[in-house]
Design a protein around this motif. Sequence first.
Motif, PDB file in Angstrom:
ATOM      1  N   LEU A 104       0.905  -1.290   0.025  1.00  0.00           N
ATOM      2  CA  LEU A 104      -0.118  -0.165   0.095  1.00  0.00           C
ATOM      3  C   LEU A 104       0.907   1.236  -0.055  1.00  0.00           C
ATOM      4  O   LEU A 104       0.452   2.519   0.252  1.00  0.00           O
ATOM      5  N   GLN A 105       2.015   1.222  -0.252  1.00  0.00           N
ATOM      6  CA  GLN A 105       3.071   2.300  -0.384  1.00  0.00           C
ATOM      7  C   GLN A 105       3.078   2.825  -1.741  1.00  0.00           C
ATOM      8  O   GLN A 105       3.909   3.217  -2.352  1.00  0.00           O
ATOM      9  N   ASN A 106       1.814   2.976  -2.314  1.00  0.00           N
ATOM     10  CA  ASN A 106       1.776   3.462  -3.990  1.00  0.00           C
ATOM     11  C   ASN A 106       0.502   4.112  -4.042  1.00  0.00           C
ATOM     12  O   ASN A 106      -0.729   3.891  -3.264  1.00  0.00           O
ATOM     13  N   ALA A 107       0.382   5.119  -4.832  1.00  0.00           N
ATOM     14  CA  ALA A 107      -0.840   5.854  -5.033  1.00  0.00           C
ATOM     15  C   ALA A 107      -2.094   4.862  -5.438  1.00  0.00           C
ATOM     16  O   ALA A 107      -3.149   5.277  -5.135  1.00  0.00           O
ATOM     17  N   TYR A 108      -1.545   4.017  -6.681  1.00  0.00           N
ATOM     18  CA  TYR A 108      -2.712   3.245  -7.135  1.00  0.00           C
ATOM     19  C   TYR A 108      -3.412   2.593  -6.255  1.00  0.00           C
ATOM     20  O   TYR A 108      -4.693   2.480  -6.071  1.00  0.00           O
ATOM     21  N   TRP A 109      -2.809   1.628  -5.280  1.00  0.00           N
ATOM     22  CA  TRP A 109      -3.430   0.606  -4.478  1.00  0.00           C
ATOM     23  C   TRP A 109      -3.984   1.480  -3.134  1.00  0.00           C
ATOM     24  O   TRP A 109      -5.109   1.047  -2.782  1.00  0.00           O
ATOM     25  N   ALA A 110      -3.222   2.631  -2.676  1.00  0.00           N
ATOM     26  CA  ALA A 110      -3.955   3.195  -1.627  1.00  0.00           C
ATOM     27  C   ALA A 110      -5.160   3.884  -2.054  1.00  0.00           C
ATOM     28  O   ALA A 110      -6.240   3.727  -1.359  1.00  0.00           O
ATOM     29  N   GLY A 111      -5.337   4.451  -3.186  1.00  0.00           N
ATOM     30  CA  GLY A 111      -6.607   4.962  -3.633  1.00  0.00           C
ATOM     31  C   GLY A 111      -7.611   4.191  -3.882  1.00  0.00           C
ATOM     32  O   GLY A 111      -8.807   4.271  -3.495  1.00  0.00           O
ATOM     33  N   VAL A 112      -7.570   2.761  -4.632  1.00  0.00           N
ATOM     34  CA  VAL A 112      -8.464   1.755  -4.866  1.00  0.00           C
ATOM     35  C   VAL A 112      -8.816   1.303  -3.507  1.00  0.00           C
ATOM     36  O   VAL A 112      -9.877   1.118  -3.246  1.00  0.00           O
ATOM     37  N   MET A 113      -7.907   0.943  -2.457  1.00  0.00           N
ATOM     38  CA  MET A 113      -8.148   0.329  -1.449  1.00  0.00           C
ATOM     39  C   MET A 113      -9.071   1.407  -0.554  1.00  0.00           C
ATOM     40  O   MET A 113      -9.892   0.874   0.410  1.00  0.00           O
ATOM     41  N   SER A 114      -8.865   2.460  -0.563  1.00  0.00           N
ATOM     42  CA  SER A 114      -9.672   3.602   0.026  1.00  0.00           C
ATOM     43  C   SER A 114     -11.063   3.707  -0.199  1.00  0.00           C
ATOM     44  O   SER A 114     -11.938   3.760   0.541  1.00  0.00           O
TER      45      SER A 114
END
Length: 390
Positions: A104-114
């Motif tokens: 989760l140290q990246n914008a794509y996954w952080a955004g989608v998971m949020s």
Amino acid sequence: MKKKVMSLLTAAVLAFSLAACGGAADKAVETAATETSAEKEEAAAEASSEETATEDNAAAEESSEPAADTTAATEGVQADEAFYSKADLSKLSGKKIGITIQSLQNAYWAGVMSALEDVLTENGAEYTIVACDDNSATQIGQVENFISSGCDLIMIHPSDANAVEDVAKEARDAGIKVMCWDDPMENTDANWILDNTSLGVEIGKMCAEFINEKYTEESPAEVILIGYPQTKILLERANGIKEGLEDAAGKYEIVSEQAGLEPNEAQTAVETALQAHPDAKVVTGIGAGPMIGANEALVTYCQTAYSGEVPDEMGVFTTDVTKQQLNQLLDDSQASKGIIGFEGSDFDTATACASMYALILSDEVGSHNVFRGFTKMDSNNAEAILSEMK
């Protein structure tokens, strides 16, 4: 105004509990504000001379043999709006869902998971989202934790798909549904995957369209390709890019092929390539990191090489969807020109993912492998997509 790339790990990540899928604490999602790609081993091939760059290119070409078991050769169904519309999200109510992600140290996954948090909460699901930080042993432990906590469904975004096959089987033997995001695993109820060859081809075609518009056979484009051959699906994606570029046959030459996944790696790779090929103005690559890093390298290079102006014939083309990428597409002072994305915004992807959960829990998927679709993103639709990003 030119946007600066954020340094790696500039934002703190919240600690996560690996315990039961329930309770308010377990509903937290790790967050990371950094605009980087998933953490990987540093692989940017640094070369200070034409000779070294040539050796790097040769090594990359040697490792680019097509894999026998590519996602392109995998049988499955193509997901579209009609496919997802079959899902009844109300069936998620009261279900316990365990989700383990590479990073989760990246914008794509952080955004989608949020965004996925919002969708699951709205539909009454209990969930735990954890990151294994690209460590298979950690991920196995996380899945074992989900099994012991009595989850109804476990989603795995594998660090190494082969490494988690056995624990995925344990989960299914315990009566738990298992979904894989990204890899065609065996011991799952369904895999939500990309045809990485086709994705690469679409990236290459988008780049080729730009080349056909801006370049000629008499004055061909010098192209830098940022791949990551260490990872099978990304090697497949890079090979697809080469195939798609053939739509501009005779009007381009790949002058440098380097490895890089995170923005800093890609930036270093492009800076190195520009030393050997100062006229290179087109970059294509396999993810958000290559776009963000390449854009920074090119815009900085333009300060001295082109009096601060980004030439009209300069462009960067990759995949993934982050706010930073979309903002770059809308900014004429940036080099980024196009993305091949997936469902659309963070919320679009999160809703599609939650729909997969509902279909799996109801035994309504209809296929072991479900292929995600692609969406071309450029300055024409970036603003609309950006409005729905987390």
